[in-house]
Motif scaffolding. Structure first.
Motif, PDB file in Angstrom:
ATOM      1  N   MET A  70       0.455  -1.143   0.019  1.00 53.75           N
ATOM      2  CA  MET A  70       0.526   0.235  -0.141  1.00 53.75           C
ATOM      3  C   MET A  70       1.132   1.186   0.353  1.00 53.75           C
ATOM      4  O   MET A  70       2.089   1.329   1.326  1.00 53.75           O
ATOM      5  N   ILE A  71       0.300   2.576  -1.343  1.00 55.17           N
ATOM      6  CA  ILE A  71       1.202   3.363  -1.332  1.00 55.17           C
ATOM      7  C   ILE A  71       0.990   3.806   0.190  1.00 55.17           C
ATOM      8  O   ILE A  71       0.245   4.782   0.220  1.00 55.17           O
ATOM      9  N   LYS A  72       1.757   4.676   0.569  1.00 59.66           N
ATOM     10  CA  LYS A  72       1.591   6.023   2.312  1.00 59.66           C
ATOM     11  C   LYS A  72       3.034   6.956   1.682  1.00 59.66           C
ATOM     12  O   LYS A  72       2.255   8.172   2.490  1.00 59.66           O
ATOM     13  N   ALA A  73       3.372   7.232   0.361  1.00 60.09           N
ATOM     14  CA  ALA A  73       4.324   8.460   0.824  1.00 60.09           C
ATOM     15  C   ALA A  73       4.889   8.880  -1.049  1.00 60.09           C
ATOM     16  O   ALA A  73       4.521   8.078  -1.635  1.00 60.09           O
ATOM     17  N   ILE A  74       4.513   9.560  -1.173  1.00 63.34           N
ATOM     18  CA  ILE A  74       4.331  10.374  -2.570  1.00 63.34           C
ATOM     19  C   ILE A  74       5.829  11.380  -2.855  1.00 63.34           C
ATOM     20  O   ILE A  74       5.986  12.541  -2.165  1.00 63.34           O
TER      21      ILE A  74
END
Length: 267
Positions: free
Chosen positions: A1-5
């Motif tokens: 799951m993506i949590k940072a950009i």
């Protein structure tokens, strides 16, 4: 799951006019509201980065000078800083004069040049909106510099890069942030290392981060994370290092990728 950009600015989040589009601004604000960690990762000084942070309208982590300085914009505090050592800076000054290539030095958020009237200074001033300070480089009290930047035509800078790598053998990190910009930083500094440091501080993993970039100084961070994205206008080296490709910066490539790739996480 993506949590940072993580996002480069020039050539990536910003268009060719150095502007933040309403599409990119809107999508990042939506991610911010959903508690994603937004991280700016740029070769710019913090003073030049603040303008974009203010326009985005929310606090974030700003990795500046290609990773040599990291700022928490909410707390207004420096998390990390790693300047070039003094002997290296002195050698770069000597080299600049020897080969007659314009050198910028950065110290305490000030931009120093020896010639305020040449095309290189004006070119950078227009690109960043910053005001240069003219100074004889022999007169610094301290030669600890956050970053050094050579500005000239690409063919001249490539010759200079080879000279620094092969002849001077300095312990530095060299990268092109744009065709006319050759960045010089401490050998333990690059965007990838700085991003990794921040993710660790935030308790996040590299495979939970998306990173966008277009230039040679973005390669380390793009190849380091699980979701490395090259802009359509990126150099071929950057595209080769990325796992994904999006549209060009002038067509809101960042917003387009985030909308499509992460739509499933919002449902």
């Amino acid at each position: 799951m993506i949590k940072a950009i993580a996002l480069d600015l020039d050539g990536t989040l910003l268009n060719s006019k150095k502007e933040l589009s309403k599409e990119n601004k809107k999508i990042l604000y939506e991610f911010y509201k959903k508690d994603y960690q937004i991280i700016i990762v740029t070769g710019r000084s913090y003073n030049a980065t603040k303008l974009i942070v203010e326009e985005l309208g929310f606090p974030l982590i700003a990795i500046c000078y290609n990773g040599a300085k990291i700022i928490d914009t909410e707390k207004k505090e420096v998390i990390f800083e790693k300047p070039l050592n003094e002997e290296i800076v002195k050698k770069l000054i000597e080299l600049s004069r020897e080969v007659n290539i314009h050198l910028n030095l950065y110290q305490d958020e000030k931009w120093y040049v020896e010639n305020i009237n040449n095309w290189q200074t004006e070119y950078y001033r227009k690109a960043t909106g910053l005001k240069p300070e003219e100074k004889n480089f022999c007169t610094f009290d301290s030669y600890l510099m956050t970053k050094a930047l050579f500005i000239d035509e690409n063919i001249e800078l490539k010759r200079l890069e080879e000279r620094i790598r092969e002849k001077l053998k300095l312990d530095v990190y060299l990268a092109f942030s744009q065709e006319r910009y050759l960045e010089v930083l401490d050998g333990e500094v690059n965007k990838g290392l700085a991003l990794e440091k921040i993710l660790k501080i935030k308790g996040l993993k590299l495979d939970e981060c998306i990173a966008f970039g277009d230039a040679g100084n973005d390669i380390e961070m793009i190849s380091m994370v699980k979701y490395g994205v090259a802009m359509g206008n990126a150099s071929q080296d950057v595209k080769n290092s990325a796992s994904y490709l999006t549209d060009i910066n002038d067509a809101n490539g960042v917003a387009k990728f985030l909308e499509k790739f992460l739509e499933k996480e919002w449902n």
